[in-house]
Design a protein around this motif. Sequence first.
Motif, PDB file in Angstrom:
ATOM      1  N   PRO A 176       0.821  -1.210   0.000  1.00 37.31           N
ATOM      2  CA  PRO A 176       0.000   0.000   0.000  1.00 37.31           C
ATOM      3  C   PRO A 176       0.856   1.262   0.000  1.00 37.31           C
ATOM      4  N   SER A 177       0.387   2.297  -0.679  1.00 39.13           N
ATOM      5  CA  SER A 177       1.062   3.591  -0.682  1.00 39.13           C
ATOM      6  C   SER A 177       0.004   4.680  -0.725  1.00 39.13           C
ATOM      7  N   SER A 178       0.434   5.918  -0.636  1.00 38.61           N
ATOM      8  CA  SER A 178      -0.506   7.040  -0.610  1.00 38.61           C
ATOM      9  C   SER A 178      -0.999   7.429  -1.994  1.00 38.61           C
ATOM     10  N   THR A 179      -0.340   6.930  -3.043  1.00 40.92           N
ATOM     11  CA  THR A 179      -0.694   7.359  -4.400  1.00 40.92           C
ATOM     12  C   THR A 179      -0.946   6.195  -5.349  1.00 40.92           C
ATOM     13  N   SER A 180      -1.058   4.975  -4.832  1.00 46.32           N
ATOM     14  CA  SER A 180      -1.379   3.849  -5.705  1.00 46.32           C
ATOM     15  C   SER A 180      -2.463   2.986  -5.068  1.00 46.32           C
ATOM     16  N   VAL A 181      -3.363   2.487  -5.927  1.00 51.34           N
ATOM     17  CA  VAL A 181      -4.430   1.596  -5.491  1.00 51.34           C
ATOM     18  C   VAL A 181      -4.021   0.178  -5.870  1.00 51.34           C
ATOM     19  N   SER A 182      -4.133  -0.745  -4.931  1.00 51.87           N
ATOM     20  CA  SER A 182      -3.651  -2.095  -5.195  1.00 51.87           C
ATOM     21  C   SER A 182      -4.575  -3.134  -4.582  1.00 51.87           C
ATOM     22  N   ILE A 183      -4.672  -4.269  -5.297  1.00 52.08           N
ATOM     23  CA  ILE A 183      -5.350  -5.455  -4.763  1.00 52.08           C
ATOM     24  C   ILE A 183      -4.276  -6.413  -4.246  1.00 52.08           C
ATOM     25  N   ASP A 184      -4.523  -7.047  -3.123  1.00 53.66           N
ATOM     26  CA  ASP A 184      -3.548  -7.977  -2.548  1.00 53.66           C
ATOM     27  C   ASP A 184      -3.602  -9.298  -3.319  1.00 53.66           C
ATOM     28  N   THR A 198       1.131 -10.654 -13.173  1.00 53.51           N
ATOM     29  CA  THR A 198       1.888 -11.890 -13.389  1.00 53.51           C
ATOM     30  C   THR A 198       2.845 -12.130 -12.231  1.00 53.51           C
ATOM     31  N   THR A 199       3.577 -11.088 -11.863  1.00 49.37           N
ATOM     32  CA  THR A 199       4.549 -11.197 -10.769  1.00 49.37           C
ATOM     33  C   THR A 199       3.870 -11.540  -9.452  1.00 49.37           C
ATOM     34  N   ALA A 200       2.774 -10.837  -9.139  1.00 51.80           N
ATOM     35  CA  ALA A 200       2.104 -11.029  -7.853  1.00 51.80           C
ATOM     36  C   ALA A 200       1.496 -12.420  -7.741  1.00 51.80           C
ATOM     37  N   ARG A 201       0.852 -12.900  -8.801  1.00 51.90           N
ATOM     38  CA  ARG A 201       0.180 -14.198  -8.737  1.00 51.90           C
ATOM     39  C   ARG A 201       1.199 -15.341  -8.716  1.00 51.90           C
ATOM     40  N   ARG A 202       2.300 -15.184  -9.468  1.00 51.79           N
ATOM     41  CA  ARG A 202       3.362 -16.187  -9.431  1.00 51.79           C
ATOM     42  C   ARG A 202       4.019 -16.221  -8.053  1.00 51.79           C
ATOM     43  N   ARG A 203       4.215 -15.046  -7.477  1.00 52.08           N
ATOM     44  CA  ARG A 203       4.828 -14.982  -6.143  1.00 52.08           C
ATOM     45  C   ARG A 203       3.944 -15.660  -5.105  1.00 52.08           C
ATOM     46  N   GLY A 204       2.638 -15.403  -5.144  1.00 50.56           N
ATOM     47  CA  GLY A 204       1.741 -16.034  -4.181  1.00 50.56           C
ATOM     48  C   GLY A 204       1.737 -17.549  -4.314  1.00 50.56           C
ATOM     49  N   TRP A 205       1.731 -18.035  -5.571  1.00 51.92           N
ATOM     50  CA  TRP A 205       1.796 -19.479  -5.830  1.00 51.92           C
ATOM     51  C   TRP A 205       3.068 -20.080  -5.240  1.00 51.92           C
ATOM     52  N   THR A 222     -12.091 -13.774  -6.774  1.00 57.06           N
ATOM     53  CA  THR A 222     -12.719 -12.527  -7.204  1.00 57.06           C
ATOM     54  C   THR A 222     -11.840 -11.332  -6.870  1.00 57.06           C
ATOM     55  N   LEU A 223     -11.660 -10.455  -7.860  1.00 56.26           N
ATOM     56  CA  LEU A 223     -10.980  -9.176  -7.659  1.00 56.26           C
ATOM     57  C   LEU A 223     -11.958  -8.067  -8.022  1.00 56.26           C
ATOM     58  N   ASP A 224     -12.160  -7.135  -7.117  1.00 57.65           N
ATOM     59  CA  ASP A 224     -13.128  -6.065  -7.359  1.00 57.65           C
ATOM     60  C   ASP A 224     -12.455  -4.917  -8.100  1.00 57.65           C
ATOM     61  N   ASP A 254      -1.759   5.864   3.681  1.00 53.15           N
ATOM     62  CA  ASP A 254      -1.753   4.948   2.549  1.00 53.15           C
ATOM     63  C   ASP A 254      -3.166   4.494   2.199  1.00 53.15           C
ATOM     64  N   ILE A 255      -3.355   4.147   0.954  1.00 58.09           N
ATOM     65  CA  ILE A 255      -4.630   3.592   0.498  1.00 58.09           C
ATOM     66  C   ILE A 255      -4.638   2.105   0.862  1.00 58.09           C
ATOM     67  N   PRO A 256      -5.604   1.637   1.650  1.00 58.64           N
ATOM     68  CA  PRO A 256      -5.592   0.228   2.071  1.00 58.64           C
ATOM     69  C   PRO A 256      -5.728  -0.720   0.882  1.00 58.64           C
ATOM     70  N   TYR A 257      -5.165  -1.909   1.031  1.00 53.91           N
ATOM     71  CA  TYR A 257      -5.354  -2.966   0.046  1.00 53.91           C
ATOM     72  C   TYR A 257      -6.842  -3.221  -0.183  1.00 53.91           C
ATOM     73  N   ILE A 258      -7.206  -3.515  -1.419  1.00 50.29           N
ATOM     74  CA  ILE A 258      -8.509  -4.110  -1.707  1.00 50.29           C
ATOM     75  C   ILE A 258      -8.300  -5.621  -1.660  1.00 50.29           C
ATOM     76  N   GLN A 259      -9.096  -6.305  -0.853  1.00 50.89           N
ATOM     77  CA  GLN A 259      -8.862  -7.726  -0.602  1.00 50.89           C
ATOM     78  C   GLN A 259      -9.609  -8.617  -1.603  1.00 50.89           C
ATOM     79  N   PRO A 260      -8.944  -9.660  -2.103  1.00 44.64           N
ATOM     80  CA  PRO A 260      -9.610 -10.626  -2.984  1.00 44.64           C
ATOM     81  C   PRO A 260     -10.471 -11.592  -2.185  1.00 44.64           C
ATOM     82  N   GLU A 261     -11.344 -12.306  -2.876  1.00 43.97           N
ATOM     83  CA  GLU A 261     -12.192 -13.306  -2.218  1.00 43.97           C
ATOM     84  C   GLU A 261     -12.165 -14.608  -3.017  1.00 43.97           C
ATOM     85  N   PHE A 262     -12.025 -15.716  -2.314  1.00 43.77           N
ATOM     86  CA  PHE A 262     -12.012 -17.020  -2.957  1.00 43.77           C
ATOM     87  C   PHE A 262     -13.447 -17.464  -3.230  1.00 43.77           C
TER      88      PHE A 262
END
Length: 328
Positions: free
Chosen positions: A148-156, A188-195, A284-286, A309-317
Amino acid sequence: MVDVARLAGVSQQTVSRVVRGATNVAPDIRERVELAITQLRYRRNPAAAALASNRTMTIGVVSFELSVLGPSVALYGISEEARQHGYSTRLVTIDSLDRAAIRAAFDSVGSDAVDGVIVLAPLHEAIAVLEALDIDVPVVTFQQGTPPSSTSVSIDEVRGARVAVRHLLDLGHETVWHVQGPEGWMATTARRRGWAEELAAAGRVGPPPLETADWSAAEGYRVGRELARTPGVTAVFAANDPFALGVIKALDEAGLEVPGDVSVVGFDDVKESPYYRPALTTVTLDFEAIGHVAVTRILEMIRGESHGDIPYIQPEFVLRDTTAAPAH
C-alpha cells in the motif's frame, strides 16, 4: 443555484454540497434541495463551476491494454465515481511503454486541462517510466500486488494466489502447476509470487511455471495441451479465468476430467465463470472498486486533504465445481 436555495429554504452553500454529493447534509434537507432541483429543472454548469473553483472539473485517465479485464473494469468505476462528484473524464490510451509514448500520453491529456490523472497501466516498465516524469498535477496509479502507498491503489493479489493454492493443497494434492501471465505485468509477478510462497510454506516443490504470450484463452489451451501430456498433473492454478477455460478444454480433449482427474482454479472471476462447464473455482478481484477508490484519492489530493496509505482491496475465494480431492 440561488433560486434552488430560495425555494428549498437553505443556503446556497448547502445546495452546492448536495450537488457535489457531500455527505455532511441532513437527509431531510437533502430531500428538500433535490425536490427544488427537480421543480426548477436545475442543471449544474460545469464551465461555471470550473471558473468559480479555478478547476477544470476533469480527471485524466491514461490506460494501456483496455482489452485486459482489470483496466477496462477499473475505467468503468472511474467514470461512474467521477460523475457522482460532478467530474468528467478524459481518456488517453498508450500502445507502447517507452518514455516518449507515456510522456506523449500525459501531454495529450494536458495538465492544464485536467485536475489530476489516474494511470491504468499496471506494468513494471510503465510505473518505472512514470516515476521518472515530472508531472505538475496529482497522479494516482493502479498497481497489482505492490505494498500500500498514498498514491497507488492495489489489490492484494499475492494473498489471493496463496489462498487458491492453499485450497488445492488442503484437498490433498501434492503440488500445484501454474499457468502464469505474460512477463512485464504486475499481476503476473504477484500471482506467481503467491503461488510460489504458498508451496514453499507447505514444504512442497513447485514445478516450473508455464509461460504465456498474452492473457487469452488460446494461450491457456496451448499450455493445457502440454499439461495433458505431462504425467502426474493433478492440480492447476491459472493466472486468469480465460487461461483456466483453455486448460479445461485441452484436458477434456485429452480424455481427462475436471475435477475428477485434474483440479483447476482460475483468477479474476469473470462474469462468465459461473457458466463454464464445470463452473469455475476462482478468485474474485473487485476491479470496479479500484476505480472508485482511485477517484476518491485523486479528489482528496486535488483538495489537499489526502492522508495515509490507500488500504489494500482484498480478494475473495469463490468455490465452485472445478476442484476436488485427487483420484487415487
